[in-house]
Design an enzyme around this catalytic site. Structure first.
Site, PDB file in Angstrom:
ATOM      1  N   HIS A 217       3.704  11.809   2.126  1.00  0.00           N
ATOM      2  CA  HIS A 217       5.008  11.242   1.747  1.00  0.00           C
ATOM      3  C   HIS A 217       4.850  10.130   0.719  1.00  0.00           C
ATOM      4  O   HIS A 217       5.559  10.092  -0.281  1.00  0.00           O
ATOM      5  CB  HIS A 217       5.709  10.686   2.995  1.00  0.00           C
ATOM      6  CG  HIS A 217       6.196  11.743   3.927  1.00  0.00           C
ATOM      7  ND1 HIS A 217       5.603  11.988   5.135  1.00  0.00           N
ATOM      8  CD2 HIS A 217       7.210  12.628   3.825  1.00  0.00           C
ATOM      9  CE1 HIS A 217       6.252  12.982   5.746  1.00  0.00           C
ATOM     10  NE2 HIS A 217       7.220  13.387   4.971  1.00  0.00           N
ATOM     11  N   ILE A 218       3.948   9.197   0.984  1.00  0.00           N
ATOM     12  CA  ILE A 218       3.827   8.049   0.080  1.00  0.00           C
ATOM     13  C   ILE A 218       3.067   8.441  -1.183  1.00  0.00           C
ATOM     14  O   ILE A 218       3.495   8.141  -2.303  1.00  0.00           O
ATOM     15  CB  ILE A 218       3.123   6.866   0.794  1.00  0.00           C
ATOM     16  CG1 ILE A 218       3.957   6.412   1.989  1.00  0.00           C
ATOM     17  CG2 ILE A 218       2.900   5.715  -0.178  1.00  0.00           C
ATOM     18  CD1 ILE A 218       3.278   5.404   2.888  1.00  0.00           C
ATOM     19  N   ASP A 237      -6.580  15.466  -1.345  1.00  0.00           N
ATOM     20  CA  ASP A 237      -6.046  15.522   0.018  1.00  0.00           C
ATOM     21  C   ASP A 237      -6.858  16.566   0.787  1.00  0.00           C
ATOM     22  O   ASP A 237      -7.336  17.539   0.192  1.00  0.00           O
ATOM     23  CB  ASP A 237      -4.557  15.927   0.003  1.00  0.00           C
ATOM     24  CG  ASP A 237      -3.842  15.560   1.301  1.00  0.00           C
ATOM     25  OD1 ASP A 237      -2.983  14.671   1.281  1.00  0.00           O
ATOM     26  OD2 ASP A 237      -4.163  16.165   2.359  1.00  0.00           O
ATOM     27  N   ASP A 320      -3.208  -4.703   1.469  1.00  0.00           N
ATOM     28  CA  ASP A 320      -2.017  -5.038   2.259  1.00  0.00           C
ATOM     29  C   ASP A 320      -2.287  -4.970   3.759  1.00  0.00           C
ATOM     30  O   ASP A 320      -1.503  -5.489   4.555  1.00  0.00           O
ATOM     31  CB  ASP A 320      -0.887  -4.050   1.898  1.00  0.00           C
ATOM     32  CG  ASP A 320       0.456  -4.398   2.539  1.00  0.00           C
ATOM     33  OD1 ASP A 320       0.848  -5.580   2.477  1.00  0.00           O
ATOM     34  OD2 ASP A 320       1.106  -3.494   3.100  1.00  0.00           O
ATOM     35  N   GLU A 325      -5.008  -8.010  12.259  1.00  0.00           N
ATOM     36  CA  GLU A 325      -3.910  -8.730  11.608  1.00  0.00           C
ATOM     37  C   GLU A 325      -3.305  -9.725  12.594  1.00  0.00           C
ATOM     38  O   GLU A 325      -3.300  -9.474  13.806  1.00  0.00           O
ATOM     39  CB  GLU A 325      -2.844  -7.735  11.130  1.00  0.00           C
ATOM     40  CG  GLU A 325      -3.405  -6.788  10.057  1.00  0.00           C
ATOM     41  CD  GLU A 325      -2.414  -5.724   9.590  1.00  0.00           C
ATOM     42  OE1 GLU A 325      -1.281  -5.676  10.128  1.00  0.00           O
ATOM     43  OE2 GLU A 325      -2.769  -4.951   8.683  1.00  0.00           O
ATOM     44  N   HIS A 355       0.712  -7.141   5.051  1.00  0.00           N
ATOM     45  CA  HIS A 355       1.228  -5.859   5.553  1.00  0.00           C
ATOM     46  C   HIS A 355       2.736  -5.734   5.284  1.00  0.00           C
ATOM     47  O   HIS A 355       3.517  -5.528   6.214  1.00  0.00           O
ATOM     48  CB  HIS A 355       0.924  -5.706   7.043  1.00  0.00           C
ATOM     49  CG  HIS A 355       0.952  -4.275   7.507  1.00  0.00           C
ATOM     50  ND1 HIS A 355       0.143  -3.805   8.510  1.00  0.00           N
ATOM     51  CD2 HIS A 355       1.700  -3.208   7.118  1.00  0.00           C
ATOM     52  CE1 HIS A 355       0.396  -2.522   8.717  1.00  0.00           C
ATOM     53  NE2 HIS A 355       1.339  -2.136   7.874  1.00  0.00           N
ATOM     54  N   ILE A 356       3.092  -5.835   4.009  1.00  0.00           N
ATOM     55  CA  ILE A 356       4.521  -5.788   3.642  1.00  0.00           C
ATOM     56  C   ILE A 356       4.899  -4.497   2.926  1.00  0.00           C
ATOM     57  O   ILE A 356       5.999  -4.388   2.389  1.00  0.00           O
ATOM     58  CB  ILE A 356       4.908  -6.984   2.730  1.00  0.00           C
ATOM     59  CG1 ILE A 356       3.968  -7.039   1.510  1.00  0.00           C
ATOM     60  CG2 ILE A 356       4.922  -8.284   3.511  1.00  0.00           C
ATOM     61  CD1 ILE A 356       4.467  -7.954   0.408  1.00  0.00           C
ATOM     62  N   GLY A 357       4.014  -3.515   2.929  1.00  0.00           N
ATOM     63  CA  GLY A 357       4.296  -2.273   2.197  1.00  0.00           C
ATOM     64  C   GLY A 357       5.655  -1.684   2.525  1.00  0.00           C
ATOM     65  O   GLY A 357       6.399  -1.244   1.645  1.00  0.00           O
ATOM     66  N   GLY A 358       6.010  -1.673   3.799  1.00  0.00           N
ATOM     67  CA  GLY A 358       7.279  -1.056   4.203  1.00  0.00           C
ATOM     68  C   GLY A 358       8.355  -2.096   4.465  1.00  0.00           C
ATOM     69  O   GLY A 358       9.409  -1.768   5.019  1.00  0.00           O
TER      70      GLY A 358
HETATM   71  N1  NAI Z   1       1.363  -0.833   4.255  1.00  0.00           N
HETATM   72  C1  NAI Z   1       2.414  -0.417   4.912  1.00  0.00           C
HETATM   73  O1  NAI Z   1       3.310  -1.186   5.225  1.00  0.00           O
HETATM   74  C2  NAI Z   1       2.536   1.017   5.276  1.00  0.00           C
HETATM   75  C3  NAI Z   1       1.426   1.773   5.527  1.00  0.00           C
HETATM   76  N2  NAI Z   1       1.548   3.091   5.859  1.00  0.00           N
HETATM   77  C4  NAI Z   1       0.329   3.856   6.076  1.00  0.00           C
HETATM   78  O2  NAI Z   1       0.283   4.877   5.102  1.00  0.00           O
HETATM   79  C5  NAI Z   1      -0.216   6.054   5.712  1.00  0.00           C
HETATM   80  C6  NAI Z   1       0.217   7.249   4.921  1.00  0.00           C
HETATM   81  O3  NAI Z   1       1.610   7.412   5.053  1.00  0.00           O
HETATM   82  P1  NAI Z   1       2.344   8.769   4.639  1.00  0.00           P
HETATM   83  O4  NAI Z   1       2.106   9.071   3.221  1.00  0.00           O
HETATM   84  O5  NAI Z   1       3.725   8.628   5.095  1.00  0.00           O
HETATM   85  O6  NAI Z   1       1.572   9.795   5.559  1.00  0.00           O
HETATM   86  P2  NAI Z   1       1.531  11.372   5.421  1.00  0.00           P
HETATM   87  O7  NAI Z   1       1.107  11.864   6.733  1.00  0.00           O
HETATM   88  O8  NAI Z   1       2.788  11.851   4.819  1.00  0.00           O
HETATM   89  O9  NAI Z   1       0.360  11.611   4.358  1.00  0.00           O
HETATM   90  C7  NAI Z   1      -0.992  11.334   4.614  1.00  0.00           C
HETATM   91  C8  NAI Z   1      -1.811  12.321   3.816  1.00  0.00           C
HETATM   92  O10 NAI Z   1      -3.182  11.974   3.959  1.00  0.00           O
HETATM   93  C9  NAI Z   1      -3.914  13.186   4.030  1.00  0.00           C
HETATM   94  N3  NAI Z   1      -5.218  12.926   4.603  1.00  0.00           N
HETATM   95  C10 NAI Z   1      -5.561  12.734   5.891  1.00  0.00           C
HETATM   96  N4  NAI Z   1      -6.875  12.498   5.995  1.00  0.00           N
HETATM   97  C11 NAI Z   1      -7.377  12.530   4.747  1.00  0.00           C
HETATM   98  C12 NAI Z   1      -8.679  12.350   4.206  1.00  0.00           C
HETATM   99  N5  NAI Z   1      -9.723  12.092   4.998  1.00  0.00           N
HETATM  100  N6  NAI Z   1      -8.828  12.462   2.874  1.00  0.00           N
HETATM  101  C13 NAI Z   1      -7.772  12.756   2.062  1.00  0.00           C
HETATM  102  N7  NAI Z   1      -6.528  12.931   2.525  1.00  0.00           N
HETATM  103  C14 NAI Z   1      -6.330  12.816   3.852  1.00  0.00           C
HETATM  104  C15 NAI Z   1      -3.048  14.083   4.856  1.00  0.00           C
HETATM  105  O11 NAI Z   1      -3.397  15.430   4.704  1.00  0.00           O
HETATM  106  C16 NAI Z   1      -1.670  13.752   4.314  1.00  0.00           C
HETATM  107  O12 NAI Z   1      -1.275  14.587   3.271  1.00  0.00           O
HETATM  108  C17 NAI Z   1       0.361   5.985   7.127  1.00  0.00           C
HETATM  109  O13 NAI Z   1      -0.404   6.747   8.028  1.00  0.00           O
HETATM  110  C18 NAI Z   1       0.303   4.524   7.438  1.00  0.00           C
HETATM  111  O14 NAI Z   1      -0.917   4.246   8.073  1.00  0.00           O
HETATM  112  C19 NAI Z   1       2.768   3.678   5.956  1.00  0.00           C
HETATM  113  C20 NAI Z   1       3.896   2.967   5.709  1.00  0.00           C
HETATM  114  C21 NAI Z   1       3.888   1.562   5.409  1.00  0.00           C
HETATM  115  O1  HPV Z   2       5.088   2.229   8.687  1.00  0.00           O
HETATM  116  C1  HPV Z   2       3.903   1.918   8.817  1.00  0.00           C
HETATM  117  O2  HPV Z   2       3.039   2.671   9.263  1.00  0.00           O
HETATM  118  C2  HPV Z   2       3.488   0.584   8.395  1.00  0.00           C
HETATM  119  O3  HPV Z   2       2.324   0.331   8.235  1.00  0.00           O
HETATM  120  C3  HPV Z   2       4.504  -0.458   8.281  1.00  0.00           C
HETATM  121  O4  HPV Z   2       4.300  -1.181   9.430  1.00  0.00           O
HETATM  122  P1  HPV Z   2       5.245  -2.380   9.871  1.00  0.00           P
HETATM  123  O5  HPV Z   2       6.538  -1.786  10.293  1.00  0.00           O
HETATM  124  O6  HPV Z   2       5.411  -3.276   8.684  1.00  0.00           O
HETATM  125  O7  HPV Z   2       4.493  -3.019  10.988  1.00  0.00           O
END
Ligand code: NAI
Ligand code: HPV
Length: 516
Positions: A217-218, A237, A320, A325, A355-358
């Site tokens: 997604h991201i 991926d 981030d 944390e 950790h403000i990404g979202g």
């Molecule tokens: N900093 C923040 O505030 C935030 C951090 N996140 C983190 O971001 C991560 C990713 O989020 P989304 O894109 O929504 O997840 P997603 O599940 O949509 O995408 C993750 C992708 O990583 C791939 N993947 C898994 N293992 C892998 C590897 N070893 N090598 C290459 N690709 C691999 C998967 O096949 C998938 O396509 C979340 O799991 C979460 O931990 C998410 C939202 C906010």
């Molecule tokens: O959505 C995620 O996985 C995030 O990393 C964002 O986390 P948070 O809601 O800021 O604690």
């Protein structure tokens, strides 16, 4: 990879990938996790809720919902809190996370808990959560929850799979430019009174190559934004994904590291992604390249990053997320948390964010609404659509013309013969509709039965609980959801000989051995 991580990192992603590429919808899971979906289900009981027969839908309630206790941690958005309070639930909202011991004290008492990325719901915590029926992760990641233990205890887990994806992608774009222009260093110098006008080592991002690791997604959202600003995008991926725009898939992580000027990580926290980028991988990156991590703190070996920054191999980095944390705002970010903190904060052109990404207004309110809605639907109606650790099961509503309907929810071990036995217990009632599905070792049965006299509820419940006791290890949780108009309040259930409200019954049964 632990099984719990496998459930979220593997199955959901696979489901989405398949639905993207084939446009199939063989299960609710597939369509639910598809990015184009604008899933926003209104709370149960709202005027436009649920099915096409919504005008005729009868509201189900486990019991007088004032007794549902909800604990929300980590500053869950007001929009979500309002939905839960609107149902009459008792909501306690705390701004920070809690230590494991504090959490255990609190969790014993609640039926619902809402957390974000920080709170760890470990096996130890979950074993103490005797009343818990559902967990809401008001974020994307679910690695902080032991999903398998939760499923084994009949506790459903919901998250928000993509409501903050755009916010993360936009943050990364800002970091790419800020790193390329050494923006934060210049700003800090000027804050400290030093004028330092330089162009050496500062670059446009146009024509540079962004390497995205994890094209979910991201990652895919970032791909579109970066390309629109003139970057070349490559990605790696573990799954086969559809390339957006002119983004190019590369065959291996090594290929990506060798080619990218900027590397941005968007993978979940799993045992495979632990230290995905360490000294070996950093050595494969281009000299003077940049590394960005908005995924999880475990994905980069930070001491190796510190070394690569000192040696000049990396021209900059944005981080981030951290292995450890602070629990809440105002807490210290020091060597007590992560032993290398002092070294990290002293480096040049390193952007550190808490950790403000979202963390945007848009993302947080959308997540609040989405996850609270899922929680209410689960508590009141038993629907598991969107659950990350349970089969996804739903039935169309019980309609107003059904006078004496009861919705039976039976979460059980996925072994042969259970359905036959459950239906044997329901034998004397008409089963208006029924759905059952399984995921791993857990199966979820939902049945609407009619013509149930008030006095029969107790027998039904006890028979189902007795059935649960037959499983080794035990897994059998019964919930009965009652049409309000038939069994209006808790006192009528008390009269029927049921000691406590129906939603609590399975958990109370734990002490009697019906529920592990
Ligand atoms: N900093 C923040 O505030 C935030 C951090 N996140 C983190 O971001 C991560 C990713 O989020 P989304 O894109 O929504 O997840 P997603 O599940 O949509 O995408 C993750 C992708 O990583 C791939 N993947 C898994 N293992 C892998 C590897 N070893 N090598 C290459 N690709 C691999 C998967 O096949 C998938 O396509 C979340 O799991 C979460 O931990 C998410 C939202 C906010
Ligand atoms: O959505 C995620 O996985 C995030 O990393 C964002 O986390 P948070 O809601 O800021 O604690």
């Amino acid at each position: 990879m632990t099984p719990a991580q496998d459930i979220t990192g593997g199955v959901n992603t696979l489901a989405r990938t398949v639905s993207n590429s084939l446009n199939l919808s063989t299960s609710p899971n597939l369509s639910f996790h598809s990015p184009p979906s604008t899933f926003r289900q209104p709370p149960p009981g709202s005027t436009n809720a649920l099915s096409t027969a919504s005008q005729l839908a009868k509201q189900l309630k486990p019991f007088d919902t004032k007794d549902i206790k909800v604990l929300l941690l980590e500053n869950v958005n007001e929009a979500g809190i309002d939905i839960l309070r609107g149902q009459g639930y008792q909501v306690e909202a705390i701004k920070s996370s809690l230590s494991e011991d504090q959490l255990i004290e609190k969790i014993r008492d609640v039926q619902v808990i809402g957390i974000r990325s920080k709170t760890k719901l470990t096996e130890r915590v979950l074993k103490e959560a005797k009343n818990l029926i559902v967990i809401g992760c008001f974020c994307i990641g679910t690695n902080q929850v032991d999903l398998q233990t939760a499923a084994q205890q009949g506790i459903a887990v919901f998250n928000s799979p993509f409501s903050n994806s755009r916010s993360v992608a936009e943050l990364v774009i800002s970091e790419i430019i800020a790193l390329a222009r050494q923006l934060t260093d210049r700003s800090m110098e000027l804050h400290n009174g030093t004028w330092n006008k330089v162009s050496k080592g500062c670059w446009e991002i146009r024509g540079k190559t962004l390497g995205i690791v994890g094209y979910g997604h991201i990652g895919s959202q970032l791909s579109v934004l970066a390309e629109s600003m003139g970057m070349n995008v490559i990605y790696y991926d573990v799954l086969t994904m559809m390339s957006l725009g002119t983004a190019r898939n590369v065959a291996s992580l090594d290929d990506l590291l060798a080619e990218a000027d900027f590397v941005s990580l968007h993978v979940p926290a799993t045992s495979e992604t632990k230290n995905l980028i360490g000294a070996k991988e950093l050595a494969k990156m281009k000299d003077g390249s940049y590394l960005i991590n908005n995924a999880r703190g475990t994905v980069i070996d930070i001491p190796a990053l510190i070394e690569a920054s000192r040696s000049g191999k990396l021209a900059g980095a944005a981080i981030d997320v951290f292995p450890h944390e602070p629990a809440g705002n105002g807490d210290y970010f020091s060597n007590d948390l992560n032993s290398w903190t002092k070294d990290l904060v002293g480096l040049k052109n390193i952007i550190l964010t808490p950790h403000i990404g979202g963390s945007t207004e848009e993302a947080q309110s959308a997540i609040g609404v989405e996850v609270s809605t899922a929680l209410v639907r689960y508590v009141n109606e038993g629907a598991t659509l969107g659950a990350v650790n349970m089969p996804e099961v739903n039935l169309r509503s019980v309609t107003v013309d059904k006078e004496d309907d009861v919705r039976v929810i039976y979460i059980h071990k996925n072994v042969p013969g259970v359905l036959r036995q459950v239906n044997g217990i329901l034998l004397h009632h008409n089963i208006d509709k029924q759905m059952s599905d399984s995921r791993g070792e857990v199966a979820y049965l939902m049945a609407d039965i009619s013509d149930v006299k008030e006095g029969e509820i107790r027998d039904l419940f006890q028979s189902l609980q007795e059935l649960s006791c037959k499983f080794t290890p035990k897994l059998g949780v019964t919930r009965l959801l009652i049409c309000n108009s038939v069994y209006p309040n808790e006192s009528s259930l008390l009269d029927a000989g049921i000691e406590c409200s129906v939603a609590r019954l399975p958990i109370e049964a734990d002490a009697r051995g019906g529920h592990i």
